[in-house]
Design a protein around this motif. Structure first.
Motif, PDB file in Angstrom:
ATOM      1  N   CYS A 132     -12.669  56.408  50.844  1.00  0.00           N
ATOM      2  CA  CYS A 132     -14.117  56.660  50.871  1.00  0.00           C
ATOM      3  C   CYS A 132     -14.895  55.344  50.849  1.00  0.00           C
ATOM      4  O   CYS A 132     -15.850  55.161  51.619  1.00  0.00           O
ATOM      5  N   ILE A 133     -14.483  54.428  49.974  1.00  0.00           N
ATOM      6  CA  ILE A 133     -15.168  53.129  49.892  1.00  0.00           C
ATOM      7  C   ILE A 133     -15.027  52.364  51.201  1.00  0.00           C
ATOM      8  O   ILE A 133     -15.983  51.747  51.688  1.00  0.00           O
ATOM      9  N   GLN A 134     -13.838  52.412  51.801  1.00  0.00           N
ATOM     10  CA  GLN A 134     -13.610  51.718  53.070  1.00  0.00           C
ATOM     11  C   GLN A 134     -14.466  52.307  54.184  1.00  0.00           C
ATOM     12  O   GLN A 134     -15.069  51.558  54.983  1.00  0.00           O
ATOM     13  N   LEU A 135     -14.554  53.643  54.249  1.00  0.00           N
ATOM     14  CA  LEU A 135     -15.350  54.295  55.297  1.00  0.00           C
ATOM     15  C   LEU A 135     -16.840  53.970  55.151  1.00  0.00           C
ATOM     16  O   LEU A 135     -17.522  53.664  56.124  1.00  0.00           O
ATOM     17  N   VAL A 136     -17.341  54.034  53.918  1.00  0.00           N
ATOM     18  CA  VAL A 136     -18.754  53.756  53.674  1.00  0.00           C
ATOM     19  C   VAL A 136     -19.066  52.282  53.924  1.00  0.00           C
ATOM     20  O   VAL A 136     -20.079  51.946  54.565  1.00  0.00           O
ATOM     21  N   THR A 137     -18.193  51.398  53.435  1.00  0.00           N
ATOM     22  CA  THR A 137     -18.405  49.963  53.649  1.00  0.00           C
ATOM     23  C   THR A 137     -18.395  49.622  55.131  1.00  0.00           C
ATOM     24  O   THR A 137     -19.227  48.843  55.614  1.00  0.00           O
ATOM     25  N   GLY A 138     -17.442  50.224  55.862  1.00  0.00           N
ATOM     26  CA  GLY A 138     -17.384  50.004  57.305  1.00  0.00           C
ATOM     27  C   GLY A 138     -18.634  50.496  58.012  1.00  0.00           C
ATOM     28  O   GLY A 138     -19.153  49.826  58.918  1.00  0.00           O
ATOM     29  N   SER A 139     -19.139  51.661  57.592  1.00  0.00           N
ATOM     30  CA  SER A 139     -20.352  52.214  58.209  1.00  0.00           C
ATOM     31  C   SER A 139     -21.552  51.291  58.000  1.00  0.00           C
ATOM     32  O   SER A 139     -22.387  51.128  58.893  1.00  0.00           O
ATOM     33  N   TRP A 140     -21.635  50.686  56.811  1.00  0.00           N
ATOM     34  CA  TRP A 140     -22.774  49.813  56.495  1.00  0.00           C
ATOM     35  C   TRP A 140     -22.678  48.449  57.170  1.00  0.00           C
ATOM     36  O   TRP A 140     -23.701  47.854  57.508  1.00  0.00           O
ATOM     37  N   THR A 141     -21.466  47.937  57.353  1.00  0.00           N
ATOM     38  CA  THR A 141     -21.319  46.540  57.785  1.00  0.00           C
ATOM     39  C   THR A 141     -20.952  46.346  59.239  1.00  0.00           C
ATOM     40  O   THR A 141     -21.227  45.277  59.796  1.00  0.00           O
ATOM     41  N   ILE A 142     -20.334  47.332  59.871  1.00  0.00           N
ATOM     42  CA  ILE A 142     -19.797  47.129  61.224  1.00  0.00           C
ATOM     43  C   ILE A 142     -20.884  46.808  62.246  1.00  0.00           C
ATOM     44  O   ILE A 142     -20.648  46.097  63.226  1.00  0.00           O
TER      45      ILE A 142
END
Length: 298
Positions: A132-142
Motif C-alpha cells: 500500500c505504501i509503495q503504491l501510494v508513494t508511486g502515485s504521488w511521485t511518478i
C-alpha cells in the motif's frame, strides 16, 4: 510578465453568485475530505489498507481543489484577474501534479477493489501495508519529473501577443494558445502525458470493474448483487465523469471549439468530482459512518 485570467468575465451579473456558490463548494470539499482524513487517522477500526488509500485520496482532493479554487475565488471577489508568470507556472505545475496523482490513485483503488472481490484469498498477501505504501508513494511521485518538464517547456516559449487567458486557472491548452513560437513539441508532450496519466488508468479501471461485474453476476443472493451493483455503479459514474471530461479536454483534436465548452468541462474534473468522491467512496461506508458518529459524540 503577467497574464489576465478572464474566468467568468463574460457573465458580469453573476460574479457574486458564482463567488458564493464556489465558496460553499470549497468549504464542503475541505470539511468532508478533512473529516475523512482525520477519522481514518485517529479511529483504530479504520487502520486497514483501504482506509489508508482513502485517507491519501481525501488529502489529495484537498490539494487538487486548492490548486485552482482559491485563485478563482479571489478573482471573482476582487475582480483583479492578474496573475504573474511565475504564479501561473506554479499553479499549472501543481494542478498537473495533483491531477495526475488522482488518476493513478483512482486506478489503485480499482486494483484494491478487484483483488478484494475477485481474489479474496490472496488479499492479505497482495494488499499489505508495504505494498500500500509503495503504491501510494508511486502515485504521488511518478509524475513529478514529467509535470515539471511539461511546465518548464510551456513557459520557455515566447509570449508576445495577447496576455488574456480565457479560463479560470492556468491550464495547458489556454496558455499554449497565447504562445508565439512553434508549439508542436509541446502539444505532442501534452498528448503523451494525457495518454499515460489519463487514458491508461481509465482503461485499467474499466478492465478491473468489468471483471468485478462478472464476479457479481455469479453471486447467488439477489440482495448481494443489488448492493454490489449499486456500489460499483456509483464508483464508475464518478470515474467516467472525471476521466471523460479530462479525455475530451486534453485528447480531442486541436480544432476550433468553444472556449466556454472547455471551461465547462474543466469544472467537472476540478470541482464536481472532488465534491462527489467523499460521498461515493466514504460516506456510504458503514465503518466510516460509525467512526464519524463516535467522533461527533466525543
Amino acid at each position: 510578465m503577467e497574464f489576465i485570467l478572464l474566468g467568468f468575465a463574460d457573465i458580469p451579473h453573476l460574479q457574486w453568485f458564482l463567488f458564493g456558490l464556489f465558496l460553499i463548494i470549497y468549504i464542503i470539499i475541505l470539511m468532508s475530505n478533512g473529516t475523512i482524513f482525520l477519522i481514518t487517522k485517529i479511529d483504530p477500526a479504520l487502520q486497514s489498507p483501504v482506509y489508508f488509500f482513502l485517507a491519501n485520496f481525501s488529502f489529495l482532493e484537498i490539494c487538487f481543489v486548492t490548486a485552482t479554487l482559491p485563485r478563482m475565488l479571489m478573482n471573482l471577489g476582487t475582480q483583479r484577474r492578474r496573475i504573474s508568470l511565475v504564479a501561473c507556472a506554479t499553479q499549472m505545475c501543481f494542478f498537473l501534479l495533483f491531477g495526475g496523482t488522482e488518476c493513478l490513485l483512482l486506478a489503485v483503488l480499482a486494483y484494491y477493489r478487484y483483488v478484494a472481490i475477485c481474489n479474496p484469498l490472496n488479499y492479505p498477501l497482495v494488499v499489505n501495508r508495504r505494498v500500500c505504501i509503495q503504491l501510494v508513494t508511486g502515485s504521488w511521485t511518478i509524475g513529478i519529473p514529467l509535470m515539471i518538464v511539461q511546465t518548464y517547456q510551456i513557459f520557455s516559449l515566447p509570449f508576445c501577443g495577447s496576455n488574456q487567458i480565457d479560463h479560470f486557472f492556468c491550464d495547458i491548452l489556454p496558455v499554449l494558445k497565447l504562445a508565439c513560437g512553434d508549439t508542436f513539441v509541446n502539444m505532442m508532450l501534452v498528448y503523451t502525458i494525457a495518454l499515460l496519466f489519463v487514458m491508461v488508468p481509465f482503461l485499467w479501471i474499466l478492465g478491473s470493474y468489468s471483471k468485478i461485474m462478472c464476479i457479481i453476476l455469479k453471486l447467488s443472493s439477489a440482495t448481494s448483487r443489488a448492493k454490489a451493483f449499486s456500489t460499483c455503479s456509483s464508483h464508475l459514474m464518478v470515474v467516467v465523469l472525471f476521466f471523460g471530461s479530462a479525455i475530451i479536454t486534453y485528447l480531442r483534436p486541436n480544432t476550433r471549439h468553444s472556449e466556454g465548452t472547455g471551461k465547462m468541462l474543466s469544472l467537472f474534473y476540478t470541482i464536481l468530482t472532488p465534491i462527489f468522491n467523499p460521498m461515493i467512496y466514504c460516506l456510504r461506508n458503514k465503518d466510516v459512518i460509525m467512526a464519524l458518529r463516535k467522533l461527533l459524540c466525543k
